[in-house]
Enzyme design. Structure first.
Site: not given
Ligand code: ASP
Length: 296
Positions: A165, A194-195
């Site tokens: 990320t 969704v994080g």
């Protein structure tokens, strides 16, 4: 001390976790290039928002990271992307969740922020918004790298760590802060998941009165602790930035046992970086330094 004392400054990260040995060097080079890109924006008089967008965009374009091109695949073998951005000047924020076929999700998140309506758009509605503001979709396969396809195939047999990320926090010459984060999420994630990277206060937060923070790692744990905002609240309590970052990671570890990393700036541009993982490629530049400092 004024908010300008240490500005401009920018910090970027390339994801917490354990990187495979073949990508460690590529990630180190990637965060270095991205931090220099953001720095040039700041020294040319650009805003913190422009700087974090430019830095994150460059990392999205770099296939060594789990964002944009090179993102990991979900359980169905598809790429679904999350991103967010926040302007500490006025608390404006924009985020997108579970979008497909978008080369630079951070730019879409910025467009959501600038539209000034909803802060978070997901799925089909986010795709429609992208089309309406002229952000073109690419072919789904254009985002898929050989590496991630091979990893997906391998992961279906055994589980491995997620890493890659990307995120950035910056303080500009005018004393304004911003933060941005972008990710493909976790490998083999459920479609529609969704994080934290799309959630303001969890993966991303910026407030000129407090600081700016970006998180990476186990998104569900980060959401439970609203980690970015929690770390910034430690600054309000009077912690030094490095201790605020460490305390946030310590608390998350104690409460959840999950793996995470965080980068942050206080409102004076002082840096905090912490992780409980083996690696987190990270780079920063501040006034007076020509070369980025690299840490992983
Ligand atoms: N936090 C991201 C997510 O859970 C993944 C990561 O940072 O590696 O979606």
């Amino acid at each position: 001390m004024t908010a300008r004392s240490f500005g401009p400054v920018i910090v970027v990260h390339g994801g917490a976790g354990k990187a495979a040995t073949d990508v460690v060097e590529a990630r180190r080079a990637g965060v270095r290039a991205a931090v220099m890109n953001g720095w040039q924006t700041l020294t040319a008089g650009g805003s913190a928002v422009e700087a974090v967008e430019q830095a994150v965009k460059m990392l999205e374009d770099d296939p060594a990271f789990n964002a944009g091109r090179g993102a990991c695949l979900n359980r169905d073998g598809e790429i679904e992307l999350d991103a967010s951005i926040m302007d500490g000047r006025d608390l404006a924020a924009g985020a997108i969740g579970a979008v497909k076929r978008i080369v630079n999700p951070v730019t879409l998140a910025r467009a959501v922020m600038e539209a000034g309506g909803p802060i978070l758009l997901v799925g089909e509605g986010a795709q429609q918004f992208a089309a309406a503001v002229g952000i073109q979709e690419c072919a789904a396969e254009a985002l898929v790298t050989e590496r991630q396809r091979a990893r997906w195939t391998a992961l279906r047999q055994e589980c491995a760590e997620s890493v890659g990320t990307v995120g950035a926090v910056a303080l500009d010459r005018a004393g304004h802060l911003a933060a941005a984060t972008s990710t493909g999420g976790l490998p083999l994630k459920a479609p529609g998941r969704v994080g934290d990277s799309a959630l303001i206060g969890c993966g991303t937060y910026a407030d000129d009165q407090l600081g700016a923070a970006g998180c990476t790692g186990d998104g569900e744990a980060i959401i439970k602790l609203t980690l970015a905002k929690t770390a910034l609240e430690f600054l309000r309590e009077g912690e030094e930035p490095m201790e605020a970052a460490r305390r946030a990671v310590r608390e998350l570890t104690a409460r959840t046992g999950a793996e995470v990393g965080i980068i942050l700036l206080d409102r004076y541009g002082r840096i905090g970086v912490a992780r409980n993982t083996a690696q987190m490629a990270c780079a920063w530049i501040r006034e007076g330094n020509i070369d980025p400092e690299i840490f992983d």
